[in-house]
Design an enzyme around this catalytic site. Sequence first.
Site, PDB file in Angstrom:
ATOM      1  N   SER A   1       0.813  -1.228   0.000  1.00  0.00           N
ATOM      2  CA  SER A   1       0.000   0.000   0.000  1.00  0.00           C
ATOM      3  C   SER A   1       0.842   1.272   0.000  1.00  0.00           C
ATOM      4  O   SER A   1       0.336   2.336  -0.344  1.00  0.00           O
ATOM      5  CB  SER A   1      -0.927   0.013   1.210  1.00  0.00           C
ATOM      6  OG  SER A   1      -0.185  -0.160   2.392  1.00  0.00           O
TER       7      SER A   1
ATOM      8  N   ASP B   1      -3.873   7.814   8.078  1.00  0.00           N
ATOM      9  CA  ASP B   1      -4.943   7.003   8.663  1.00  0.00           C
ATOM     10  C   ASP B   1      -4.445   6.131   9.816  1.00  0.00           C
ATOM     11  O   ASP B   1      -5.125   5.210  10.230  1.00  0.00           O
ATOM     12  CB  ASP B   1      -5.598   6.123   7.576  1.00  0.00           C
ATOM     13  CG  ASP B   1      -4.587   5.193   6.898  1.00  0.00           C
ATOM     14  OD1 ASP B   1      -3.418   5.167   7.332  1.00  0.00           O
ATOM     15  OD2 ASP B   1      -4.973   4.497   5.939  1.00  0.00           O
TER      16      ASP B   1
ATOM     17  N   HIS C   1      -0.816   4.597   7.156  1.00  0.00           N
ATOM     18  CA  HIS C   1      -0.160   5.195   5.987  1.00  0.00           C
ATOM     19  C   HIS C   1       0.054   6.689   6.209  1.00  0.00           C
ATOM     20  O   HIS C   1      -0.597   7.286   7.055  1.00  0.00           O
ATOM     21  CB  HIS C   1      -1.032   4.981   4.751  1.00  0.00           C
ATOM     22  CG  HIS C   1      -1.439   3.560   4.570  1.00  0.00           C
ATOM     23  ND1 HIS C   1      -2.661   3.071   4.983  1.00  0.00           N
ATOM     24  CD2 HIS C   1      -0.773   2.504   4.046  1.00  0.00           C
ATOM     25  CE1 HIS C   1      -2.737   1.782   4.716  1.00  0.00           C
ATOM     26  NE2 HIS C   1      -1.605   1.404   4.155  1.00  0.00           N
TER      27      HIS C   1
END
Length: 386
Positions: A56, A358, A361
């Site tokens: 991610s 978040d 990340h």
Amino acid sequence: MQEQALRSITMTMSSKITLRFLLLAFASSLLFSTGRVHGRAARPCRIDAIYQFGDSTSDTGNLIRIVGPNGFGAQAARLPYGETLGKPTGRFSDGRLIVDYFAMALGLPLVNPSLGKNLSFEHGVNFAVAGSTVLNSSFYAARNVTVPASDVPLRLQLNWFRSYLNSTCGSQDECGKNLKRSLVIVGEMGSNDFLYSFLQGKSIPEVMTYVPPLVEETITVTRELIKLGASKVVVFGDFAIGCSPIYLTSFKSNDSNAYDDEGCLKAYNAFSQFRNTNVQVALAKLRREFPHATILYGDYYNGYEYVLRRASYLGFDPKSALKACCGTGGSYNFNFTRMCGSTGITACPNPNEFISWDGVHLTQAAHRRITEYNINKIFPELSCAT
Ligand SMILES: *[C@@H]1O[C@H](CO)[C@@H](O)[C@H](O)[C@H]1NC(C)=O
Ligand SMILES: *[C@@H]1O[C@H](CO)[C@@H](O)[C@H](O)[C@H]1NC(C)=O
Ligand SMILES: *[C@@H]1O[C@H](CO)[C@@H](O)[C@H](O)[C@H]1NC(C)=O
Ligand SMILES: *[C@@H]1O[C@H](CO)[C@@H](O)[C@H](O)[C@H]1NC(C)=O
Ligand SMILES: *[C@@H]1O[C@H](CO)[C@@H](O)[C@H](O)[C@H]1NC(C)=O
Ligand SMILES: *[C@@H]1O[C@H](CO)[C@@H](O)[C@H](O)[C@H]1NC(C)=O
């Protein structure tokens, strides 16, 4: 309409960057004319494509094309993810990622996700899939650690790349030639291997035993990429995981000695450093194996520390340095049961002042600074101007 907005934002940003380069070039020509030149002259940079592998940290839209609207990670297809870009794209941030800034700094368009339909791959392909691990699920199953079904381990991403090459160039020779003018970025990848293990109750000493096979696998894949023709490779290490809201919340301690001056968990940061040292030792060996390739270490850890330590100077709110912008509750604005993307959870008014987006990340603003830190070291090695 939204796409148009995104395009115009991208264009504004890249023309700003171009302007900066022009100003830099102008400034250095002034220096040149007064004879006060220091350092070597930057030659034009011959990179016209980026191939990215990872999770991610670099996924620009692959996972959301795998899982559908309600699957694991589908929140990245919805606002507030992407709010700074003007629309959600599958990036796990409010905006751009490190790979986006690498592309922009090289004067390239943003690199499209490999699973995107009808997208251009003229300037590279992004094979990164959020949630993915370096080692495959059998490795973890043998250790009672579960990984999500959408996992695309590093070896599988390499196979995607091979298929891509098979479909775009006729022979190994021709593929190799195309790759000569590309930058291959491996990682960051591995942080999910560790996160899944820690969250499922594995101790730090146990997870340390996963590091050697994980680094070996990273090197094996990197070696394959070089054999396929890649000659400029950046392999990223991990950032300071002990500073992230998900670790700070999940592994909080009563013992004040467990925290460093920044308020981060020392033991988890030491774990990241252990892993990163292993990566760097392995890269040094790989350089001896391939003396003609440029094999560089992407320093996510010190890039992140650079942002954290200079938070205020760089425009971040120092009081929020360890808090998630998008989240709720607790000391770090992070709660597992109500994460960013859940109903009713909102983002902070100004993500530019936050490092963590978040809780897992980082924000676009942090990515930009971490990229700056890295390209100042990496571009001179690639003969690219910084
Ligand atoms: C893909 O592009 C082709 C040619 O430009 C077009 O005919 C087709 O409708 C596009 N498909 C999608 C799914 O956008
Ligand atoms: C998973 O990785 C192991 C090595 O860790 C390898 O032996 C095995 O074949 C791999 N399994 C799959 C399904 O790729
Ligand atoms: C995994 O879990 C099973 C069932 O709880 C247990 O029997 C086994 O010893 C565990 N294996 C490892 C490697 O922890
Ligand atoms: C790519 O093509 C080569 C040579 O034809 C073949 O050996 C290889 O299996 C192919 N790889 C993939 C992933 O399709
Ligand atoms: C923290 O301290 C309290 C009170 O001494 C104790 O009840 C609790 O179990 C401790 N928690 C941890 C995680 O050590
Ligand atoms: C997270 O939220 C749940 C539900 O609102 C609450 O019960 C729990 O105490 C919260 N956990 C933390 C660590 O704040």
